[in-house]
Scaffold this motif. Structure first.
Motif, mmCIF file in Angstrom:
data_model
loop_
_atom_site.group_PDB
_atom_site.id
_atom_site.type_symbol
_atom_site.label_atom_id
_atom_site.label_comp_id
_atom_site.label_asym_id
_atom_site.label_seq_id
_atom_site.Cartn_x
_atom_site.Cartn_y
_atom_site.Cartn_z
ATOM 1 N N PHE A 131 0.808 -1.212 0.000
ATOM 2 C CA PHE A 131 0.000 0.000 0.000
ATOM 3 C C PHE A 131 0.843 1.265 0.000
ATOM 4 O O PHE A 131 0.389 2.306 -0.415
ATOM 5 C CB PHE A 131 -0.968 -0.009 1.190
ATOM 6 C CG PHE A 131 -1.968 -1.134 1.087
ATOM 7 C CD1 PHE A 131 -2.964 -1.099 0.122
ATOM 8 C CD2 PHE A 131 -1.901 -2.235 1.924
ATOM 9 C CE1 PHE A 131 -3.878 -2.122 0.008
ATOM 10 C CE2 PHE A 131 -2.808 -3.257 1.811
ATOM 11 C CZ PHE A 131 -3.801 -3.218 0.856
ATOM 12 N N PHE A 132 2.098 1.165 0.473
ATOM 13 C CA PHE A 132 2.955 2.358 0.485
ATOM 14 C C PHE A 132 3.843 2.439 -0.744
ATOM 15 O O PHE A 132 4.576 3.397 -0.918
ATOM 16 C CB PHE A 132 3.829 2.388 1.743
ATOM 17 C CG PHE A 132 3.038 2.676 2.978
ATOM 18 C CD1 PHE A 132 2.323 3.855 3.104
ATOM 19 C CD2 PHE A 132 2.997 1.771 4.024
ATOM 20 C CE1 PHE A 132 1.585 4.113 4.227
ATOM 21 C CE2 PHE A 132 2.259 2.030 5.162
ATOM 22 C CZ PHE A 132 1.558 3.200 5.275
ATOM 23 N N THR A 133 3.802 1.497 -1.639
ATOM 24 C CA THR A 133 4.597 1.571 -2.864
ATOM 25 C C THR A 133 3.952 2.468 -3.903
ATOM 26 O O THR A 133 4.580 2.867 -4.866
ATOM 27 C CB THR A 133 4.791 0.165 -3.474
ATOM 28 O OG1 THR A 133 3.525 -0.413 -3.709
ATOM 29 C CG2 THR A 133 5.625 -0.683 -2.574
ATOM 30 N N PHE A 134 2.689 2.777 -3.682
ATOM 31 C CA PHE A 134 1.980 3.640 -4.630
ATOM 32 C C PHE A 134 1.974 5.068 -4.107
ATOM 33 O O PHE A 134 1.784 5.309 -2.919
ATOM 34 C CB PHE A 134 0.539 3.147 -4.822
ATOM 35 C CG PHE A 134 0.466 1.713 -5.271
ATOM 36 C CD1 PHE A 134 0.820 1.371 -6.574
ATOM 37 C CD2 PHE A 134 0.050 0.712 -4.405
ATOM 38 C CE1 PHE A 134 0.742 0.054 -6.992
ATOM 39 C CE2 PHE A 134 -0.025 -0.594 -4.824
ATOM 40 C CZ PHE A 134 0.324 -0.938 -6.114
ATOM 41 N N ASP A 135 2.133 5.966 -5.006
ATOM 42 C CA ASP A 135 2.096 7.384 -4.650
ATOM 43 C C ASP A 135 0.648 7.869 -4.742
ATOM 44 O O ASP A 135 -0.123 7.439 -5.589
ATOM 45 C CB ASP A 135 2.985 8.168 -5.637
ATOM 46 C CG ASP A 135 3.194 9.588 -5.206
ATOM 47 O OD1 ASP A 135 2.925 9.891 -4.017
ATOM 48 O OD2 ASP A 135 3.629 10.381 -6.038
ATOM 49 N N ASP A 136 0.280 8.755 -3.850
ATOM 50 C CA ASP A 136 -1.098 9.252 -3.843
ATOM 51 C C ASP A 136 -1.453 10.041 -5.106
ATOM 52 O O ASP A 136 -2.616 10.203 -5.440
ATOM 53 C CB ASP A 136 -1.317 10.147 -2.618
ATOM 54 C CG ASP A 136 -1.293 9.337 -1.345
ATOM 55 O OD1 ASP A 136 -1.524 8.103 -1.422
ATOM 56 O OD2 ASP A 136 -1.061 9.901 -0.277
ATOM 57 N N SER A 137 -0.455 10.498 -5.800
ATOM 58 C CA SER A 137 -0.741 11.316 -6.981
ATOM 59 C C SER A 137 -1.088 10.476 -8.197
ATOM 60 O O SER A 137 -1.325 11.014 -9.272
ATOM 61 C CB SER A 137 0.477 12.193 -7.311
ATOM 62 O OG SER A 137 1.573 11.367 -7.624
ATOM 63 N N GLU A 138 -1.121 9.203 -8.065
ATOM 64 C CA GLU A 138 -1.376 8.330 -9.206
ATOM 65 C C GLU A 138 -2.862 8.028 -9.404
ATOM 66 O O GLU A 138 -3.211 7.178 -10.203
ATOM 67 C CB GLU A 138 -0.601 7.019 -9.051
ATOM 68 C CG GLU A 138 0.899 7.221 -9.056
ATOM 69 C CD GLU A 138 1.639 5.919 -8.895
ATOM 70 O OE1 GLU A 138 1.002 4.843 -8.904
ATOM 71 O OE2 GLU A 138 2.854 5.965 -8.742
ATOM 72 N N ASP A 139 -3.751 8.692 -8.701
ATOM 73 C CA ASP A 139 -5.196 8.499 -8.884
ATOM 74 C C ASP A 139 -5.685 9.575 -9.843
ATOM 75 O O ASP A 139 -6.186 10.624 -9.459
ATOM 76 C CB ASP A 139 -5.906 8.604 -7.543
ATOM 77 C CG ASP A 139 -7.381 8.264 -7.666
ATOM 78 O OD1 ASP A 139 -7.773 7.676 -8.692
ATOM 79 O OD2 ASP A 139 -8.129 8.547 -6.718
ATOM 80 N N GLN A 140 -5.579 9.286 -11.139
ATOM 81 C CA GLN A 140 -5.891 10.297 -12.138
ATOM 82 C C GLN A 140 -7.388 10.392 -12.408
ATOM 83 O O GLN A 140 -7.875 11.444 -12.812
ATOM 84 C CB GLN A 140 -5.137 9.992 -13.431
ATOM 85 C CG GLN A 140 -3.636 10.122 -13.234
ATOM 86 C CD GLN A 140 -2.871 9.745 -14.495
ATOM 87 O OE1 GLN A 140 -3.456 9.427 -15.524
ATOM 88 N NE2 GLN A 140 -1.557 9.808 -14.408
#
Length: 155
Positions: A131-140
């Motif tokens: 869950f922490f490998t994804f950046d929050d800015s990747e929810d386009q």
């Protein structure tokens, strides 16, 4: 004086009993032959032979039991298993015919080595927190689910 009297009585009693046991009392012979009557008899071998004949007659009159052995043919059934019920590919002691995922051990569905709440069998990023490998800015598309997470799950 009383002790001498007791001693004298005991001595007299012992001598009297000793003489009676040995068969002599006051010079007379009292043997066990005179006290107990004894009947002398001859051994008859004929009587014993007759008793043995009676025993033989009794033994021959007993019914004879015969044991009858019957043999029955035993039918053996041999079951041939399909090859998938003989092999365990992943080593989880569950044969491939019953294993839902023969390539992955069932133990991997219940273990989590990196403690990220994702089982090892489903962990796309082993050794790291998924869950922490994804950046929050990747929810386009702004639907609340990270797009990279959806693409990782879809693989």
């Amino acid at each position: 004086m009383a002790s001498r009297l007791v001693f004298a009585i005991m001595l007299t009693l012992v001598l009297f009993l000793g003489a009676a046991v040995s068969g002599y009392q006051y010079g007379f012979s009292f043997s066990s032959v005179n006290w107990l009557p004894v009947a002398w008899a001859e051994d008859d071998d004929d009587d014993e032979d007759e008793d043995e004949d009676d025993d033989e007659d009794r033994e021959t009159s007993k019914p004879v039991e015969k044991i009858v052995t019957t043999y029955q043919q035993v039918q053996r059934t041999i079951v041939m298993l399909d090859e998938k019920f003989k092999i365990d590919t992943d080593g989880d002691r569950l044969v491939d015919g019953l294993d839902p995922d023969p390539a992955v051990s069932q133990l991997e569905y219940f273990m989590d080595d990196d403690e990220d709440a994702v089982p090892n069998a489903l962990d796309k990023f082993p050794g790291a927190d998924d869950f922490f490998t994804f950046d929050d800015s990747e929810d386009q598309d702004s639907d609340g689910i990270l797009d990279t997470f959806l693409s990782a799950i879809a693989r």
